[in-house]
Design an enzyme around this catalytic site. Structure first.
Site, PDB file in Angstrom:
ATOM      1  N   SER A  31       0.799  -1.221   0.000  1.00 63.36           N
ATOM      2  CA  SER A  31       0.000   0.000   0.000  1.00 63.36           C
ATOM      3  C   SER A  31       0.831   1.270   0.000  1.00 63.36           C
ATOM      4  O   SER A  31       0.370   2.323  -0.451  1.00 63.36           O
ATOM      5  CB  SER A  31      -0.931   0.016   1.213  1.00 63.36           C
ATOM      6  OG  SER A  31      -0.201  -0.181   2.418  1.00 63.36           O
TER       7      SER A  31
ATOM      8  N   HIS B 237      -0.790   5.718   6.845  1.00 61.65           N
ATOM      9  CA  HIS B 237      -0.259   5.694   5.486  1.00 61.65           C
ATOM     10  C   HIS B 237       0.099   7.113   5.063  1.00 61.65           C
ATOM     11  O   HIS B 237      -0.451   8.082   5.572  1.00 61.65           O
ATOM     12  CB  HIS B 237      -1.277   5.102   4.511  1.00 61.65           C
ATOM     13  CG  HIS B 237      -1.382   3.617   4.574  1.00 61.65           C
ATOM     14  ND1 HIS B 237      -2.156   2.968   5.503  1.00 61.65           N
ATOM     15  CD2 HIS B 237      -0.803   2.638   3.826  1.00 61.65           C
ATOM     16  CE1 HIS B 237      -2.050   1.657   5.327  1.00 61.65           C
ATOM     17  NE2 HIS B 237      -1.229   1.431   4.320  1.00 61.65           N
TER      18      HIS B 237
END
Length: 265
Positions: free
Chosen positions: A41, A247
């Site tokens: 990711s 993230h």
């Protein structure tokens, strides 16, 4: 143990310097042989928005560093194979079809999910300091015992399928700015999580060096932009969109990851 860790540090440092000295090799090769972006990711761009609808649950973003590099350099071809949630076995099974003997540049971030990144973060958010630290120690044991072999399998497969490519392995940032007032996790948890990031980066850098790959250390570019800083390039806990928690934001992709790929390509 101290000598071993020092050796890993020296190896990673020398590799980073070597990558800087050979900067541009991947750009030139990709112009004729193409660029393939592999990984998890952090490479697909989860957290940066603007997801490509056809990528589905892989959540590949037009603001992710591979997409930005492609737009700026116009390689002869671009294969964006990175996928949210990927572990090393997913790369081997699903992401290598774009590689061939003509491939000029390959980038990859992988290993965090193998080491239990999601479970580590959820344990540290929900549990006590001791529970958090115990889970991190379990992850470190996995990094010592199992992750190197898994990385070797992936890196060997890349070399086999794309023997002429310049390969850049991207690491993971430290998550927290320490020594500042910050709501949420305790200083002990934040420090331990940062230490875990350092630990996995050292292991990845060592395996990359042993395969002749460049290691891109994003901890340098993310310094001053961690969670708890005044200008964070990382999402904290996002209750309305849990998958984006911890993230990089779009700024983290363009300001944190892309310059490191540029410096090592």
């Amino acid at each position: 143990m101290r000598r071993s860790r020092f050796a890993v540090f020296v190896s990673a440092t020398l590799l980073a310097l070597g990558g800087a000295l050979t900067s541009g090799a991947g750009s030139a090769q990709a112009a004729t042989g193409g660029y393939v972006a592999l990984g998890d990711s952090y490479s697909s761009g989860v957290g940066s928005g603007s997801y490509i609808s056809s990528s589905g649950d892989c959540k590949r973003s037009t603001k992710a560093y591979p997409y930005l590099w492609n737009a700026a350099n116009s390689p002869s071809s671009f294969t964006f194979a990175a996928c949210s949630g990927a572990v090393t076995s997913d790369v081997l099974a699903n992401q290598l079809s774009g590689l061939n003997s003509a491939t000029g540049l390959v980038s990859i971030s992988i290993g965090g999910n193998d080491a239990g990144f999601v479970d580590v973060m959820s344990t540290c958010v929900l549990g006590s300091d001791s529970t958090c630290l115990n889970r991190i120690n379990t992850a470190k044991s996995f990094v010592d015992s199992t992750l190197p072999g898994r990385l070797d399998s992936v890196y060997s497969a890349i070399s086999s399928k794309a023997p002429n490519a310049h390969v850049v392995v991207l690491g993971y940032p430290r998550f927290y700015k320490l020594g500042t007032t910050c709501l949420g996790l305790s200083e002990a948890k934040r420090s331990a999580i940062n230490g875990a990031a350092d630990y996995i980066d050292a292991a990845i850098a060592k395996r990359a060096a042993d395969h002749g790959f460049a290691f891109g250390d994003v901890r340098t570019t993310f310094t001053g932009h961690e969670i708890c800083s005044s200008n964070s390039w990382l999402h904290s806990l996002e209750l309305l969109n849990l998958s984006e928690s911890y993230h990089p934001t779009a700024a983290g992709q363009s300001g944190g990851y892309l310059p490191v790929l540029n410096a090592n390509d």
